[in-house]
Structure formats: C-alpha cells, structure tokens
Design a protein around this motif. Structure first.
Motif, mmCIF file in Angstrom:
data_model
loop_
_atom_site.group_PDB
_atom_site.id
_atom_site.type_symbol
_atom_site.label_atom_id
_atom_site.label_comp_id
_atom_site.label_asym_id
_atom_site.label_seq_id
_atom_site.Cartn_x
_atom_site.Cartn_y
_atom_site.Cartn_z
ATOM 1 N N VAL A 17 0.897 -1.155 0.000
ATOM 2 C CA VAL A 17 0.000 0.000 0.000
ATOM 3 C C VAL A 17 0.938 1.207 0.000
ATOM 4 C CG1 VAL A 17 -1.992 1.078 1.063
ATOM 5 C CG2 VAL A 17 -1.572 -1.363 1.425
ATOM 6 N N GLY A 18 1.324 1.610 -1.211
ATOM 7 C CA GLY A 18 2.326 2.661 -1.358
ATOM 8 C C GLY A 18 1.736 4.026 -1.035
ATOM 9 N N ASP A 19 2.623 4.930 -0.621
ATOM 10 C CA ASP A 19 2.131 6.305 -0.456
ATOM 11 C C ASP A 19 1.957 6.960 -1.833
ATOM 12 O OD1 ASP A 19 4.807 6.675 -1.023
ATOM 13 O OD2 ASP A 19 5.211 8.020 0.657
ATOM 14 N N SER A 20 2.271 6.194 -2.896
ATOM 15 C CA SER A 20 1.881 6.604 -4.254
ATOM 16 C C SER A 20 0.365 6.744 -4.332
ATOM 17 C CB SER A 20 2.369 5.590 -5.293
ATOM 18 O OG SER A 20 2.027 4.272 -4.906
ATOM 19 N N SER A 47 -4.415 7.600 -6.481
ATOM 20 C CA SER A 47 -5.843 7.543 -6.116
ATOM 21 C C SER A 47 -6.395 8.875 -5.636
ATOM 22 C CB SER A 47 -6.070 6.527 -4.993
ATOM 23 O OG SER A 47 -5.675 5.262 -5.390
ATOM 24 N N LEU A 48 -5.528 9.752 -5.144
ATOM 25 C CA LEU A 48 -6.046 10.980 -4.538
ATOM 26 C C LEU A 48 -5.732 12.240 -5.351
ATOM 27 C CD1 LEU A 48 -5.220 10.145 -0.778
ATOM 28 C CD2 LEU A 48 -7.319 9.676 -2.049
ATOM 29 N N GLY A 49 -4.975 12.104 -6.432
ATOM 30 C CA GLY A 49 -4.768 13.219 -7.351
ATOM 31 C C GLY A 49 -3.777 14.285 -6.901
ATOM 32 N N HIS A 50 -2.934 13.967 -5.906
ATOM 33 C CA HIS A 50 -1.898 14.931 -5.502
ATOM 34 C C HIS A 50 -0.732 14.875 -6.483
ATOM 35 C CE1 HIS A 50 -3.779 15.913 -1.692
ATOM 36 N NE2 HIS A 50 -3.896 14.640 -1.387
ATOM 37 N N GLU A 51 0.119 15.901 -6.461
ATOM 38 C CA GLU A 51 1.216 15.897 -7.444
ATOM 39 C C GLU A 51 2.443 15.126 -6.960
ATOM 40 O OE1 GLU A 51 3.780 19.899 -7.038
ATOM 41 O OE2 GLU A 51 1.774 20.197 -7.894
ATOM 42 N N ASP A 52 2.513 14.842 -5.663
ATOM 43 C CA ASP A 52 3.608 14.032 -5.140
ATOM 44 C C ASP A 52 3.095 13.281 -3.917
ATOM 45 O OD1 ASP A 52 3.741 15.858 -2.945
ATOM 46 O OD2 ASP A 52 4.976 17.185 -4.163
#
Ligand code: KIV
Length: 265
Positions: free
Chosen positions: A42-45, A50-55
């Motif tokens: 369960v990556g912080d990717s 999944s959440l649309g952040h840029e990083d």
C-alpha cells in the motif's frame, strides 16, 4: 496471519524472484492476491494514483491507515506492506514506533516500509525491536523530492557508493528487504550481491531479487505517467472508456436496462 511471512520473503533470496505490486483498495487487493504475488504494497503513491496529488508528501497517517485496512481485508495470501507517510517516522523514535505499530494493530498490515537511511536507522532498529518488520527504500525516495529537485535517477557517479553503504546500514538496522528505486543497473546488482536481504527493484534493472510496480501503471490505467521503467501489461484506460461509453449510449437509447435486468411484479 497471511500465508506469506517475513521469514518466507527473506529465505526466497537466491531461490526465486519476488513479486510485489501496489494496491490501494479492497477490490483490487482481492484480485492481485489471486495472481501468484508475494507482497502487496500500500504505497504512499496512493497520494498521486488515487487521490490526485502531485507528489507523495500530502498523504498522512489517516489516509494510509484507511487504505491499508481496506487492502488487508482483501488479501489472504500475500504479505501486506504499508508505506509510512512523510513525517510519520522522520521526527523521532517513539513517534515512529507508535505510528508503525498502528499499521499492524489497526490496519492489519504485515510490515511497514520507510524511506532513507542515516536519519531513520534508530527508528528502524526500534521498530524491529518492537516486533514490527521493516522494509527499507533507497535510491529515488519520493518523500525527498524537494532535496533531489524532482523525480530523478539516483546513484550515478560518486553517489553510488553512498547508496551501497546505506543498503548495508539498513540491513544492519534489521530491515527484512529493501526497495531500490531508479538507480543504475550495475549499482543495483552490486547492492543485491552485497546484502543478505532481498532487494526489490523499480527502475533498478533485472539483477534485483524481486520487482515492484504500481498496479495502475502496469494495468495502463494511468495514462499521464509513462517512465522508462514501467511496462504496461494491459490497456485498461481504453477498456474502461469503451465500457462506460457503451453503458451511456445504451441508457440514452433505452437499450439498458433490458427485460433481463428488471424484477417482475
Ligand atoms: O509508493 C509506492 O508505490 C512505492 C513503490 C513505487 C515502491 O514506494
């Protein structure tokens, strides 16, 4: 406890290649767990995928625990590894152990993953002493992109020996395995041969003990992101677009729902 254990992962080195893939929700976790894989990350990717952040910097404990719980409920065979989010372990040993413990206790992960070496070695030792298995992560560690100045290959030239010594530090600290991200092939080979724990590569070539890919990348769901190290095994973007467009057309034309989808009086 899931079928795949930490000792099982360690003993796979030199015997068979390890396979890890990310998942962020229950349905995908159930599917990937049926595919002969060893670990679900369960990556912080999650932040980007999944959440649309840029990083990955914006995701926190709340989101990571929430999604890890969902994945754990879907996985019975593979070892579930939860990424510890930015600032959940860097700021102190007791905070790091407390947060890592929450992934096992509340979200039922089998292990956690942390990025970096020198600054987090005391935290890793304390987690392992507390009974929490830890996977390390070196090379391009996305939580440090502000320092790197972007998503760039690491370990070229003089910084190669530094990453090699960091890998040994992580092994000494008690990590049970190690992700190597975006490092040159030769460096990954050297590290893999120098440590007794399995290395899991992403953009680190074929000599690692295993490989990891982000599930959305390998399924071709994420069209904006196409780095060299990703291989797309499917084109789910097209499949999804075709299916949802067919549904839309059939609703508008009155073709759906048909008699077979209706309840009789
Ligand atoms: O967050 C993530 O998905 C990762 C993998 C790319 C290793 O850390």
């Amino acid at each position: 406890m899931n079928e795949t254990t930490v000792p099982g992962i360690i003993s796979a080195k030199h015997i068979r290649k390890l396979v890890m893939v990310t998942a962020y929700d229950y349905s995908m976790a159930r599917l990937v767990d049926q595919c002969d894989i060893d670990m679900v990350l369960v990556g912080d990717s999650l932040a980007m995928v999944s959440l649309g952040h840029e990083d990955t910097l914006s995701v926190g404990m709340k989101e990571m625990l929430h999604h890890t719980g969902a994945v754990s409920r879907g996985v019975q065979k593979a070892l579930v590894v939860a990424d510890m989010p930015f600032m959940s372990y860097q700021t102190g040993v007791s905070r790091a152990v407390f947060n890592a413990g929450r992934f096992l206790k509340e979200a039922r992960a089998g292990a956690v993953k942390v990025e970096g070496a020198a600054g987090v070695t005391p935290q890793i030792k304390a987690m392992v002493e507390a009974g929490i298995p830890v996977m390390g992560h070196l090379g391009l560690t996305p939580q440090s992109i502000a320092v790197f100045g972007g998503f760039k290959v690491q370990g070229r030239g003089k910084s190669g020996p530094l990453i090699l010594s960091q890998a040994r530090q992580l092994e000494q600290a008690g990590c049970f395995s190690l992700v190597l991200e975006a490092v040159p092939v030769e460096l990954a080979r050297q590290i893999t041969e120098s440590v007794s724990i399995p290395t899991i590569g992403i953009g680190a070539g074929p000599h690692c003990d295993g490989q990891v890919l982000v599930v959305n990348d390998l399924l071709g769901i994420n069209e904006q992101f196409a780095p060299r190290f990703v291989k797309r095994y499917a084109d789910l973007s097209a499949t999804v677009r075709n299916a949802v467009s067919d549904y839309s057309r059939e609703v508008r034309s009155g073709q759906f729902p048909g008699p077979e989808h209706c309840y009789k009086d």
